[in-house]
Scaffold this motif. Structure first.
Motif: not given
Length: 518
Positions: A96-100, A206-214
């Motif tokens: 989300k921060p990168v989308l912003l 947008l909802k910020r996910p709690k997890r990411s890929m790495f």
């Protein structure tokens, strides 16, 4: 035998997954996917983007030399510089921060277009535009964080459709406003700024996910220990219990994010098809984006019209987007043994693209340039879904999907940097030679691969009892073996087959498949 570290790593998927029967969470996930697709559509609503080059050469009074040699090359260099850091920040900050940041960068681009007056302002504009390009990975990765790995391919289709529909709608709207409404380029840029401001507001919700890929992977489920914890508790054979420090440090080093990313990327590139399509993404996509970056300047050279109502950049972008969507859809129904013919198909498509680039270079008709460009983009979009379908959609390989799915810029750096001082027509002649070299390399690879395939199948060793049999004896042996199998099923104990009969009963299983089943 699978290691314990692999066992504890598999349950940790990328995102929160609703439990069976939790209808409210499933409905919420569906609405979030719909909202994200709507955001992807609105983020493409930039009707003035197709007319940036005529705007710079017209109302902004920049020369062709300034746009070609001082402004546009900044995009290639800055994109090369910000691509990897943006990817890492995307995963670390959870999308989300990168989308912003992407939304703010888009707004900065159009503010500089509207109120900037110097070459330096336009160079900053290109830098911010490179940020928006690098940040596109946040959108594609975000939608993957909402679903299970088995649904990645479907989600990729949803996100791609929303983006293509947004690009098509934006291009048609811009062309209608310029041609039918006689709207000025500056007014069109104000309209684009309004759309981008609205898309930034959408990104805020947008909802910020709690997890990411790495960087933000799932914790071990149901209280299971992490791989490093298991390594601490179970030292290797012959290693005393008191000497835990070296193994702990080794386990911690192997769990570093960058090391794990490189290890998974290296494991994926051992697959021949994935390696081939990765090379296609790197080299062909770089050439493709160079054409996209500079083709508007070429059109102005071929047809330097001052009548803005006769500039059809938006219509050409809309037609190329529509053709790209059609060819992408058609590619899904093409039934070809891609493992055998992929290099030949890629070489043929690349050769056709080289011919289209040469046509754009040599013609003096703007309509021939338009048609050649539309076909060029259509051929590229034809191979995109085939390249994506070549990705193994397993839970481990999809973690490196963003690295694979982003076009790289090393070849953009080499091809544009060395020739930025050349005139635009000569630059396209260089791009023609670049695609010719790529097509020749693919054709040579196809010839060598075909020879290797047929020679390998011709010299494949046969079972000992099979070598001296005639075709009629082979058919008789197969019938007898089937009859023996049917009779043995009626007996209390099955008869043990001889080694040569077992070769007829079942083909040898490749090592990769047997390990996968294990």
């Amino acid at each position: 035998m699978a290691s314990s570290s692999q066992r504890v790593e598999k349950p940790g998927t990328l995102e929160p997954q609703p439990e069976p029967g939790s209808g409210r969470e499933l409905q919420s996930c569906r609405w979030l996917v719909f909202y994200l697709c709507f955001y992807g559509f609105m983020a493409q609503m930039r009707p003035g983007e197709s007319f940036i080059t005529p705007y710079l050469l017209g109302p902004k009074n920049f020369t062709k030399e300034q746009v070609t040699n001082e402004i546009t090359p900044v995009l290639s260099y800055s994109y090369l510089a910000v691509l990897v850091p943006t990817f890492l920040l995307t995963d670390y900050l959870r999308y989300k921060p990168v989308l912003l940041l992407q939304g703010l960068s888009y707004i900065s681009v159009w503010l500089l277009l509207l109120f900037g007056h110097s070459v330096l302002h336009m160079q900053f504009m290109e830098f911010f535009y490179s940020l928006t390009m690098a940040a596109r990975i946040a959108y594609s990765s975000y939608i993957f964080s909402l679903v299970r790995p088995a649904q990645y391919q479907r989600m990729a289709g949803y996100s791609r459709s929303s983006v293509l529909l947004g690009v098509f709608t934006s291009s048609v709207l811009g062309q209608l406003l310029v041609t039918a409404g006689e709207v000025t380029f500056q007014t069109l840029n104000y309209i684009s700024l309004a759309f981008l401001t609205f898309s930034l507001i959408l990104a805020m919700f947008l909802k910020r996910p709690k997890r990411s890929m790495f960087f933000n992977r799932s914790e071990p489920a149901h209280g299971e220990a992490s791989p490093s914890e298991l390594d601490k508790m179970r030292p290797g054979p012959g290693q005393p219990m008191g000497r835990k420090l070296p193994r702990t440090l080794l386990a911690g080093w192997r769990d570093w994010v960058l090391v794990r990313m490189l290890r998974e990327l290296g494991a994926s590139l051992r697959l021949p098809q994935l390696r081939l399509w990765s090379l296609w993404w790197v080299f062909n996509s770089s050439g493709y984006y160079l054409i996209v970056f500079y083709v508007h300047i070429l059109w102005n050279v071929v047809d330097p019209t001052k009548d803005t109502t006769k500039v059809y950049n938006g219509g050409v972008d809309a037609a190329s987007t529509l053709l790209g969507a059609i060819t992408s859809f058609t590619a899904g129904f093409v039934k070809i043994r891609w493992a055998l013919w992929a290099k030949l198909i890629i070489g043929g498509v690349t050769a056709v693209q080289a011919a289209l680039i040469f046509l754009m270079y040599s013609t003096s008709s703007i309509w021939v340039c338009y048609v050649s460009y539309v076909l060029f983009r259509g051929f590229y979009q034809f191979l995109v879904p085939i390249a994506m379908s070549s990705v193994p959609w397993s839970s481990e390989s999809t973690r490196s999907l963003p690295l694979f799915s982003r076009p790289s810029s090393p070849s953009s750096f080499l091809t544009s940097g060395a020739w930025a001082s050349r005139s635009i027509p000569r630059q396209f002649l260089v791009y023609f030679g670049y695609f010719v070299v790529l097509s020749v390399a693919y054709f040579l690879g196809a010839v060598l691969g075909t020879l290797w395939h047929f020679l390998g199948s011709h010299h494949r060793p046969l079972p000992l009892g099979q070598e001296l049999r005639s075709p009629s004896e082979e058919k008789a042996t197969q019938v007898l073996s089937l009859q023996d199998g049917a009779l043995s099923s009626l007996q209390p104990e099955a008869t043990t087959l001889a080694p040569e009969d077992s070769a007829w009963a079942a083909a040898p299983v490749p090592r990769d498949q047997s390990e996968a089943k294990a």
